[in-house]
Design an enzyme around this catalytic site. Structure first.
Site, PDB file in Angstrom:
ATOM      1  N   SER A 141       0.853  -1.186   0.000  1.00  0.00           N
ATOM      2  CA  SER A 141       0.000   0.000   0.000  1.00  0.00           C
ATOM      3  C   SER A 141       0.889   1.237   0.000  1.00  0.00           C
ATOM      4  O   SER A 141       2.069   1.176   0.372  1.00  0.00           O
ATOM      5  CB  SER A 141      -0.882   0.003   1.256  1.00  0.00           C
ATOM      6  OG  SER A 141      -1.540   1.245   1.430  1.00  0.00           O
ATOM      7  N   TYR A 154      -1.668  -0.351  10.827  1.00  0.00           N
ATOM      8  CA  TYR A 154      -1.845  -0.761   9.437  1.00  0.00           C
ATOM      9  C   TYR A 154      -0.606  -0.406   8.624  1.00  0.00           C
ATOM     10  O   TYR A 154      -0.093  -1.232   7.859  1.00  0.00           O
ATOM     11  CB  TYR A 154      -3.082  -0.086   8.841  1.00  0.00           C
ATOM     12  CG  TYR A 154      -3.291  -0.401   7.382  1.00  0.00           C
ATOM     13  CD1 TYR A 154      -3.687  -1.667   6.977  1.00  0.00           C
ATOM     14  CD2 TYR A 154      -3.088   0.569   6.395  1.00  0.00           C
ATOM     15  CE1 TYR A 154      -3.868  -1.969   5.629  1.00  0.00           C
ATOM     16  CE2 TYR A 154      -3.275   0.285   5.062  1.00  0.00           C
ATOM     17  CZ  TYR A 154      -3.664  -0.990   4.679  1.00  0.00           C
ATOM     18  OH  TYR A 154      -3.842  -1.283   3.348  1.00  0.00           O
TER      19      TYR A 154
END
Length: 247
Positions: A141, A154
Site C-alpha cells: 500500500s 496498518y
C-alpha cells in the site's frame, strides 16, 4: 507476453482487488486457484469465470491458518501440476487512533497482513524453487511508504510487506529465477474500509472521499497483469499506483 495457462493463486479473492484480478486474468487464459474465507462469494465468482470460458477453482481459506495456505498450494499442484504466480492479496485495514487501544484489531491485522503473506509464500516456495521459476505478487500500500495518523499499525504491517518483498527479491530472483513484485495502491474503492470501527476515522475518510476520485479495483488488477506479463528477463520490482487527485 502471453499468460495463458499460467497457474495463479489469488488470496482474498472474494471481493475487491482479488475478485477484479481473478476476472481479468481468467480473460487472459490463466488458470486460477481462488482463496478466501467467504466460500459462497468465491463459488459465485468461479461460476461467472467458467460461464465466460475460464478455468478456476474456489477454496475456502483463511491466510492466518498455515494449513489453509498449504492446502491452496496443494490444490494448485494437484489440479494444474504447477504454481506460476501467487497474488498475496488478502488483507485487513481496521484503522484506528492508537489511544483507542483496539488491540484485538491490531492482532488481526498483524496476523493477516504479515503472517498471512509469509504463510502463503512458504506454501508455494518449494514448488517454485523446484521448477526454477515463479512470481510472488505482494499487495502492499501507499501506507507502506507513508505513515498516516490513525493508521500506525496498518502502516506498520504494510511497511513490513514492502520490506519482505525486497528481501524475497534479493534472495530468490538471482538464484532461483523467482520474480517478486510489490504493488502499492493508493486509495481504492473496496470493502477494506468496512472493517473500521473507530468513528473518528470513519468521519475523516468520508470527508476525504469528497476530495478526489478513488481508484477502482480493476486499476490494480491491470498493474498485476502488467507485472506478470513481462518477459523472463524483466522483473518489475515495485508498482506505486495513486489516484490522480491524491496528494
Amino acid at each position: 507476453m502471453d499468460i495463458s495457462n499460467k497457474v495463479v493463486i489469488i488470496t482474498g479473492a472474494s471481493s475487491g482487488i482479488g475478485e477484479a484480478t481473478a476476472k481479468l486474468l481468467s480473460q487472459k487464459g490463466a488458470k486460477l486457484v481462488l482463496g478466501a474465507r467467504r466460500l459462497t462469494n468465491l463459488e459465485n465468482l468461479v461460476k461467472e469465470i467458467k460461464a465466460n470460458g475460464g478455468d478456476a477453482v474456489a477454496i475456502k481459506a483463511d491466510v492466518t491458518n498455515r494449513e489453509d495456505c498449504k492446502h491452496l498450494a496443494n490444490i494448485a499442484i494437484e489440479k494444474y501440476g504447477k504454481i506460476d504466480v501467487l497474488v498475496n492479496n488478502a488483507g485487513l485495514m481496521p484503522l484506528s487512533f492508537l489511544d483507542k487501544l483496539k488491540i484485538d484489531e491490531w492482532d488481526r491485522m498483524i496476523d493477516t497482513n504479515i503472517k498471512g503473506v509469509l504463510y502463503c509464500f512458504a506454501a508455494v516456495l518449494p514448488s517454485m524453487k523446484s521448477q526454477k521459476s515463479g512470481h510472488i505478487i505482494n499487495i502492499s500500500s501507499i501506507a507502506g511508504r507513508r505513515v498516516m495518523k490513525g493508521g500506525s499499525v496498518y502502516c506498520a504491517t504494510k511497511f513490513a510487506v514492502t520490506a519482505l518483498s525486497e528481501g524475497m527479491r534479493q534472495e530468490l530472483s538471482p538464484r532461483d529465477n523467482i520474480k517478486v513484485t510489490c504493488i502499492e495502491p493508493g486509495a481504492v474503492t473496496t470493502e477494506l474500509r468496512n472493517t473500521i470501527t473507530d468513528q473518528d476515522i470513519i468521519n475523516n475518510l468520508a470527508k476525504r472521499k469528497e476530495e478526489f476520485e478513488y481508484l477502482e479495483a480493476i486499476d490494480i488488477a491491470e498493474s498485476i497483469l502488467y507485472a506478470i506479463s513481462q518477459p523472463s528477463r524483466v522483473n518489475i520490482n515495485e508498482i506505486l499506483v495513486l489516484p490522480t487527485g491524491q496528494g
